[in-house]
Write an enzyme that holds these catalytic residues in place. Structure first.
Site, PDB file in Angstrom:
ATOM      1  N   ASN A  24       0.871  -1.183   0.000  1.00 55.62           N
ATOM      2  CA  ASN A  24       0.000   0.000   0.000  1.00 55.62           C
ATOM      3  C   ASN A  24       0.902   1.224   0.000  1.00 55.62           C
ATOM      4  O   ASN A  24       2.111   1.121   0.173  1.00 55.62           O
ATOM      5  CB  ASN A  24      -0.957  -0.016   1.197  1.00 55.62           C
ATOM      6  CG  ASN A  24      -0.213  -0.065   2.514  1.00 55.62           C
ATOM      7  OD1 ASN A  24       0.537   0.852   2.839  1.00 55.62           O
ATOM      8  ND2 ASN A  24      -0.384  -1.142   3.251  1.00 55.62           N
ATOM      9  N   GLY A  32      -2.111  -9.710   3.856  1.00 57.04           N
ATOM     10  CA  GLY A  32      -1.954 -10.385   2.568  1.00 57.04           C
ATOM     11  C   GLY A  32      -0.510 -10.732   2.253  1.00 57.04           C
ATOM     12  O   GLY A  32       0.283 -11.074   3.130  1.00 57.04           O
ATOM     13  N   VAL A  33      -0.179 -10.621   0.989  1.00 59.48           N
ATOM     14  CA  VAL A  33       1.162 -10.994   0.538  1.00 59.48           C
ATOM     15  C   VAL A  33       2.206 -10.019   1.104  1.00 59.48           C
ATOM     16  O   VAL A  33       3.352 -10.399   1.370  1.00 59.48           O
ATOM     17  CB  VAL A  33       1.191 -11.092  -1.012  1.00 59.48           C
ATOM     18  CG1 VAL A  33       1.165  -9.753  -1.673  1.00 59.48           C
ATOM     19  CG2 VAL A  33       2.388 -11.907  -1.478  1.00 59.48           C
ATOM     20  N   ASP A  34       1.810  -8.785   1.335  1.00 68.63           N
ATOM     21  CA  ASP A  34       2.688  -7.765   1.930  1.00 68.63           C
ATOM     22  C   ASP A  34       3.160  -8.232   3.310  1.00 68.63           C
ATOM     23  O   ASP A  34       4.372  -8.263   3.609  1.00 68.63           O
ATOM     24  CB  ASP A  34       1.890  -6.451   2.036  1.00 68.63           C
ATOM     25  CG  ASP A  34       2.741  -5.234   2.376  1.00 68.63           C
ATOM     26  OD1 ASP A  34       3.977  -5.353   2.392  1.00 68.63           O
ATOM     27  OD2 ASP A  34       2.144  -4.159   2.609  1.00 68.63           O
ATOM     28  N   SER A 126      -3.775  -6.459  -6.398  1.00 71.56           N
ATOM     29  CA  SER A 126      -5.132  -5.896  -6.256  1.00 71.56           C
ATOM     30  C   SER A 126      -6.243  -6.935  -6.152  1.00 71.56           C
ATOM     31  O   SER A 126      -7.402  -6.578  -5.931  1.00 71.56           O
ATOM     32  CB  SER A 126      -5.491  -4.908  -7.389  1.00 71.56           C
ATOM     33  OG  SER A 126      -4.853  -3.657  -7.200  1.00 71.56           O
ATOM     34  N   GLY A 128      -6.743  -9.229  -3.892  1.00 77.10           N
ATOM     35  CA  GLY A 128      -7.079  -9.673  -2.540  1.00 77.10           C
ATOM     36  C   GLY A 128      -7.868  -8.617  -1.800  1.00 77.10           C
ATOM     37  O   GLY A 128      -9.021  -8.329  -2.136  1.00 77.10           O
ATOM     38  N   VAL A 129      -7.209  -8.002  -0.808  1.00 79.62           N
ATOM     39  CA  VAL A 129      -7.835  -6.963   0.020  1.00 79.62           C
ATOM     40  C   VAL A 129      -8.421  -5.843  -0.847  1.00 79.62           C
ATOM     41  O   VAL A 129      -9.475  -5.287  -0.517  1.00 79.62           O
ATOM     42  CB  VAL A 129      -6.783  -6.373   0.997  1.00 79.62           C
ATOM     43  CG1 VAL A 129      -7.339  -5.169   1.744  1.00 79.62           C
ATOM     44  CG2 VAL A 129      -6.315  -7.429   1.983  1.00 79.62           C
ATOM     45  N   TYR A 130      -7.768  -5.504  -1.953  1.00 83.50           N
ATOM     46  CA  TYR A 130      -8.220  -4.390  -2.792  1.00 83.50           C
ATOM     47  C   TYR A 130      -9.394  -4.747  -3.693  1.00 83.50           C
ATOM     48  O   TYR A 130      -9.945  -3.871  -4.375  1.00 83.50           O
ATOM     49  CB  TYR A 130      -7.048  -3.815  -3.594  1.00 83.50           C
ATOM     50  CG  TYR A 130      -6.145  -2.898  -2.760  1.00 83.50           C
ATOM     51  CD1 TYR A 130      -6.406  -2.647  -1.418  1.00 83.50           C
ATOM     52  CD2 TYR A 130      -5.037  -2.274  -3.337  1.00 83.50           C
ATOM     53  CE1 TYR A 130      -5.590  -1.813  -0.666  1.00 83.50           C
ATOM     54  CE2 TYR A 130      -4.213  -1.425  -2.586  1.00 83.50           C
ATOM     55  CZ  TYR A 130      -4.497  -1.201  -1.252  1.00 83.50           C
ATOM     56  OH  TYR A 130      -3.692  -0.365  -0.515  1.00 83.50           O
TER      57      TYR A 130
HETATM   58  N1  AR6 Z   1       2.072 -15.734  -2.079  1.00 85.52           N
HETATM   59  C1  AR6 Z   1       1.378 -15.474  -3.210  1.00 85.52           C
HETATM   60  N2  AR6 Z   1       0.189 -14.834  -3.219  1.00 85.52           N
HETATM   61  C2  AR6 Z   1      -0.318 -14.476  -2.028  1.00 85.52           C
HETATM   62  C3  AR6 Z   1       0.329 -14.704  -0.795  1.00 85.52           C
HETATM   63  C4  AR6 Z   1       1.586 -15.374  -0.849  1.00 85.52           C
HETATM   64  N3  AR6 Z   1       2.286 -15.647   0.242  1.00 85.52           N
HETATM   65  N4  AR6 Z   1      -0.442 -14.199   0.207  1.00 85.52           N
HETATM   66  C5  AR6 Z   1      -1.558 -13.677  -0.367  1.00 85.52           C
HETATM   67  N5  AR6 Z   1      -1.494 -13.846  -1.713  1.00 85.52           N
HETATM   68  P1  AR6 Z   1      -3.382  -8.909  -1.253  1.00 85.52           P
HETATM   69  P2  AR6 Z   1      -3.973  -6.431  -2.729  1.00 85.52           P
HETATM   70  C6  AR6 Z   1      -2.443 -13.462  -2.773  1.00 85.52           C
HETATM   71  O1  AR6 Z   1      -4.547  -8.712  -0.384  1.00 85.52           O
HETATM   72  O2  AR6 Z   1      -5.317  -6.935  -3.095  1.00 85.52           O
HETATM   73  C7  AR6 Z   1      -2.167  -5.565   2.059  1.00 85.52           C
HETATM   74  O3  AR6 Z   1      -2.648  -5.358   3.363  1.00 85.52           O
HETATM   75  C8  AR6 Z   1      -3.876 -13.197  -2.379  1.00 85.52           C
HETATM   76  O4  AR6 Z   1      -4.590 -14.423  -2.243  1.00 85.52           O
HETATM   77  O5  AR6 Z   1      -2.102  -9.365  -0.625  1.00 85.52           O
HETATM   78  O6  AR6 Z   1      -3.136  -5.743  -3.755  1.00 85.52           O
HETATM   79  C9  AR6 Z   1      -1.317  -4.404   1.569  1.00 85.52           C
HETATM   80  O7  AR6 Z   1      -0.553  -3.813   2.624  1.00 85.52           O
HETATM   81  C10 AR6 Z   1      -4.364 -12.374  -3.572  1.00 85.52           C
HETATM   82  O8  AR6 Z   1      -4.718 -13.241  -4.656  1.00 85.52           O
HETATM   83  O9  AR6 Z   1      -3.007  -7.565  -2.100  1.00 85.52           O
HETATM   84  C11 AR6 Z   1      -2.340  -3.461   1.039  1.00 85.52           C
HETATM   85  O10 AR6 Z   1      -2.913  -2.678   2.071  1.00 85.52           O
HETATM   86  C12 AR6 Z   1      -3.115 -11.588  -3.990  1.00 85.52           C
HETATM   87  O11 AR6 Z   1      -2.020 -12.222  -3.313  1.00 85.52           O
HETATM   88  C13 AR6 Z   1      -3.401  -4.380   0.462  1.00 85.52           C
HETATM   89  O12 AR6 Z   1      -3.281  -5.598   1.180  1.00 85.52           O
HETATM   90  C14 AR6 Z   1      -3.143 -10.117  -3.599  1.00 85.52           C
HETATM   91  O13 AR6 Z   1      -3.831  -9.955  -2.365  1.00 85.52           O
HETATM   92  C15 AR6 Z   1      -3.157  -4.667  -1.007  1.00 85.52           C
HETATM   93  O14 AR6 Z   1      -4.206  -5.433  -1.503  1.00 85.52           O
END
Ligand code: AR6
Length: 181
Positions: A24, A32-34, A126, A128-130
């Site tokens: 973010n 999430g992945v972050d 984008s 996941g959470v987004y």
């Molecule tokens: N390896 C691969 N993919 C993953 C992993 C992993 N270890 N963990 C989650 N995913 P998101 P966004 C997938 O929410 O939507 C954070 O809080 C997940 O299933 O991580 O861009 C940031 O700080 C989904 O398909 O990212 C921001 O605030 C994808 O990664 C916000 O979330 C992305 O999900 C960003 O949201």
């Protein structure tokens, strides 16, 4: 055009030169992945992000842009942090923000290439959470990678999807686009 691979797995375990973080704008961590990247890579990554905030990015990283830090304890040498857009719901605003999603992928690939990475692994930014619809994320992601010029992306671009379902969604987008994935 780079070689494009789709795999199911955990991005933090990838043995590639660079991985892309779906961060973010604060760059100071999240879920999430972050969250997974910061947990696996250790405090060096957050320290590098803090330095960026104190120097070149006092207002944070704008949506669609990309910036690199160390990979800390990860196998990857670099983490390329990017910020995807939040899904606004169907309508004209979604179209505008879709261009930002494209920019996030394009800038991440270009920065990885600039760093000298021969391989890069990316998540579904984008999706996941987004809340961005997975099929559209997949189309933008694969489409952007397939359209990248030789020097605008590492030779190997691997999308690491967290579920079989997301993997299938990316494979379908690749087939729709006629991309060799
Ligand atoms: N390896 C691969 N993919 C993953 C992993 C992993 N270890 N963990 C989650 N995913 P998101 P966004 C997938 O929410 O939507 C954070 O809080 C997940 O299933 O991580 O861009 C940031 O700080 C989904 O398909 O990212 C921001 O605030 C994808 O990664 C916000 O979330 C992305 O999900 C960003 O949201």
């Amino acid at each position: 055009m780079p070689r494009i691979e789709l795999v199911t797995g955990d991005l933090t375990r990838e043995r590639v030169d660079a991985i892309v973080n779906a961060a973010n704008s604060s760059l100071l961590g999240g879920g999430g992945v972050d969250g997974a990247i910061h947990r696996a890579g250790g405090p060096e990554i957050l320290a590098a992000c803090r330095r960026l905030r104190e120097t070149t990015l006092p207002d944070g990283l704008p949506t669609g842009e990309a910036v690199a830090t160390t990979g800390g304890r990860l196998a990857a040498r670099w983490v390329v942090h990017t910020v995807g857009p939040v899904w606004p719901g169907e309508g004209p605003e979604a179209l505008r923000r879709r261009a930002l999603l494209e920019r996030a992928y394009r800038n991440s690939l270009a920065l990885a290439a600039e760093l000298g990475a021969a391989s890069v692994a990316l998540p579904a930014v984008s999706a996941g959470v987004y809340g961005w619809p997975a099929d559209d994320v997949a189309e933008v992601a694969v489409g952007t990678a397939a359209a990248a010029a030789v020097d605008a992306a590492p030779g190997l671009v691997r999308f690491v999807l967290f579920s079989e379902r997301m993997h299938a969604t990316f494979a379908e987008a690749g087939a729709r686009l006629g991309a060799d994935v």
